[in-house]
Design an enzyme around this catalytic site. Structure first.
Site, PDB file in Angstrom:
ATOM      1  N   TYR A 101     -15.365  -2.901 -10.029  1.00  0.00           N
ATOM      2  CA  TYR A 101     -14.856  -3.938  -9.129  1.00  0.00           C
ATOM      3  C   TYR A 101     -15.920  -5.039  -9.075  1.00  0.00           C
ATOM      4  O   TYR A 101     -16.998  -4.840  -8.540  1.00  0.00           O
ATOM      5  CB  TYR A 101     -14.603  -3.394  -7.718  1.00  0.00           C
ATOM      6  N   PRO A 144      -1.727   1.620  -0.785  1.00  0.00           N
ATOM      7  CA  PRO A 144      -0.972   2.152   0.357  1.00  0.00           C
ATOM      8  C   PRO A 144      -0.123   1.084   1.054  1.00  0.00           C
ATOM      9  O   PRO A 144       0.892   1.395   1.667  1.00  0.00           O
ATOM     10  CB  PRO A 144      -2.066   2.689   1.299  1.00  0.00           C
ATOM     11  N   GLY A 193       0.990  -1.544  -0.724  1.00  0.00           N
ATOM     12  CA  GLY A 193       1.719  -2.250  -1.779  1.00  0.00           C
ATOM     13  C   GLY A 193       0.801  -2.984  -2.740  1.00  0.00           C
ATOM     14  O   GLY A 193       1.265  -3.560  -3.714  1.00  0.00           O
ATOM     15  N   GLY A 194      -0.503  -3.001  -2.456  1.00  0.00           N
ATOM     16  CA  GLY A 194      -1.455  -3.605  -3.388  1.00  0.00           C
ATOM     17  C   GLY A 194      -1.540  -5.111  -3.229  1.00  0.00           C
ATOM     18  O   GLY A 194      -1.453  -5.625  -2.116  1.00  0.00           O
ATOM     19  N   THR A 215       0.400  -7.497  -3.721  1.00  0.00           N
ATOM     20  CA  THR A 215       1.530  -8.117  -3.019  1.00  0.00           C
ATOM     21  C   THR A 215       2.020  -7.107  -1.982  1.00  0.00           C
ATOM     22  O   THR A 215       2.821  -6.230  -2.290  1.00  0.00           O
ATOM     23  CB  THR A 215       2.677  -8.424  -4.009  1.00  0.00           C
ATOM     24  N   PRO A 216       1.503  -7.203  -0.749  1.00  0.00           N
ATOM     25  CA  PRO A 216       1.832  -6.174   0.241  1.00  0.00           C
ATOM     26  C   PRO A 216       3.341  -5.991   0.440  1.00  0.00           C
ATOM     27  O   PRO A 216       4.139  -6.903   0.228  1.00  0.00           O
ATOM     28  CB  PRO A 216       1.139  -6.688   1.502  1.00  0.00           C
TER      29      PRO A 216
END
Ligand code: NAP
Length: 294
Positions: free
Chosen positions: A70, A221, A223-224, A226-227
């Site tokens: 990251y 958790p 949605g990443g 794009t929530p």
């Protein structure tokens, strides 16, 4: 800030002395972005990133998920700057087997050389002598688990464990067959796969792991990148006087006692909102409404 006992109870990683609160924190969102290169370079506001980490730990979070790819390196360096010397009870889980291309791509890095270098990069950038938990992240397919043996890289990881570089091993982006294969090679304490209200491929796997006491740690958790957005979710949230993201997290926590959540955020405001989800109880009739989303 909320107290430690409020973070959805705790879970002891199988066969270890590591007990973590079920509400944790995922650090991927702390790195920056450079055009199309996601999770790349420093964040716009490093003080804000440090504040998120410090507030999460001060609020009782003792499970942080990260990776040296990251940034690359950036997220681990921010974690070290914000939190080192680390609290005794903090469990930092990292992952290996990925390297980043100059174009920001995510590339499989399974060789002995690459895995060893990844372990040392994590140790150096986090400022640790030994890593708590390292997940071997399968890259046979980048977005979803794909069948294929992970014996070779896992054997290398187990050797690095025997050399004392890491205490415990987990897996990520894996199939049930790969988990079974891995457990013949080394004890596995956690599995981190893509799972949330709208993405429920692992329903049966979660139950199997729960029976064996192995933690299931859903990535994305919320949605990443794009929530999650769903009418049913918004409706349930409104009825509970909560936000959709809180409901998505509370649903995971209620879904199975072996689920540990690691929502990612770069904002203290969102962090506070997410931690509050540990207190939210969703009544069965509303869980049924949410189940229609998957
Ligand atoms: N093993 C793997 O392959 C893998 C893959 C992906 C991720 N992970 C791990 O899983 C962790 C969680 O996944 P993730 O961070 O990618 O995705 P996520 O937790 O599903 O969602 C993060 C996104 O939700 C937003 N968000 C967070 N809280 C919010 C709130 N209360 N209201 C509105 N928006 C909110 C964040 O934006 P803001 O920053 O604006 O809050 C960010 O865009 C990562 O941090 C990483 O540690 C692992």
């Amino acid at each position: 800030m909320i107290g430690q006992t409020d973070l959805a109870g705790s879970f002891t990683l199988h066969g270890t002395s590591m007990t973590v609160n079920r509400m944790g924190y995922g650090a991927m969102q702390l790195a920056g972005r450079d055009g199309n290169k996601l999770v790349w370079g420093p964040p716009r506001d490093i003080d804000a990133a440090i504040a998120v980490l410090r507030e999460s730990v001060a609020s009782g979070v003792n499970h942080i998920d990260t990776a040296d790819f990251y940034g690359p390196h950036v997220t681990n360096q921010i974690i070290r700057k914000a939190l080192s010397p680390y609290p005794d009870d903090l469990v930092i889980v990292t992952k290996v087997s990925v390297r980043r291309g100059e174009d920001g791509s995510w590339i499989a890095a399974f060789s002995r050389e690459e895995l060893t270098a990844a372990m040392h990069n994590n140790l150096r950038n986090l400022g640790l002598d030994v890593l708590d938990v390292v997940n071997l992240r399968s890259m046979l397919s980048i977005h979803e688990p794909a069948e294929g043996s992970i014996e070779a890289p896992l054997t290398i990881l187990a050797e690095l464990q025997q050399k004392g570089l890491v205490r415990h091993i987990g897996l990520s982006n894996v199939t049930p067959a790969q988990i079974a294969e891995a457990r013949r090679i080394a004890p596995i304490v956690c599995v981190q796969n893509h799972y949330n209200l709208a993405h429920r491929t692992d329903d049966a796997l979660i139950a199997d792991l729960a029976r064996d006491g192995i933690a299931y740690v859903p990535f994305f958790p919320l949605g990443g990148f794009t929530p999650l957005q769903s009418g049913a979710l918004s409706e349930v949230a409104a009825r509970l006087g909560a936000t959709p993201m809180q409901v998505a997290l509370a649903w995971l926590l209620q879904r199975s006692p072996n689920i540990l959540v690691i929502p990612g955020t770069s904002s203290v405001e969102h962090l506070r909102e997410n931690l509050e989800a540990a207190r939210l109880q969703i009544p069965p009739e509303l869980v049924s409404d949410l189940d229609t989303i998957g």
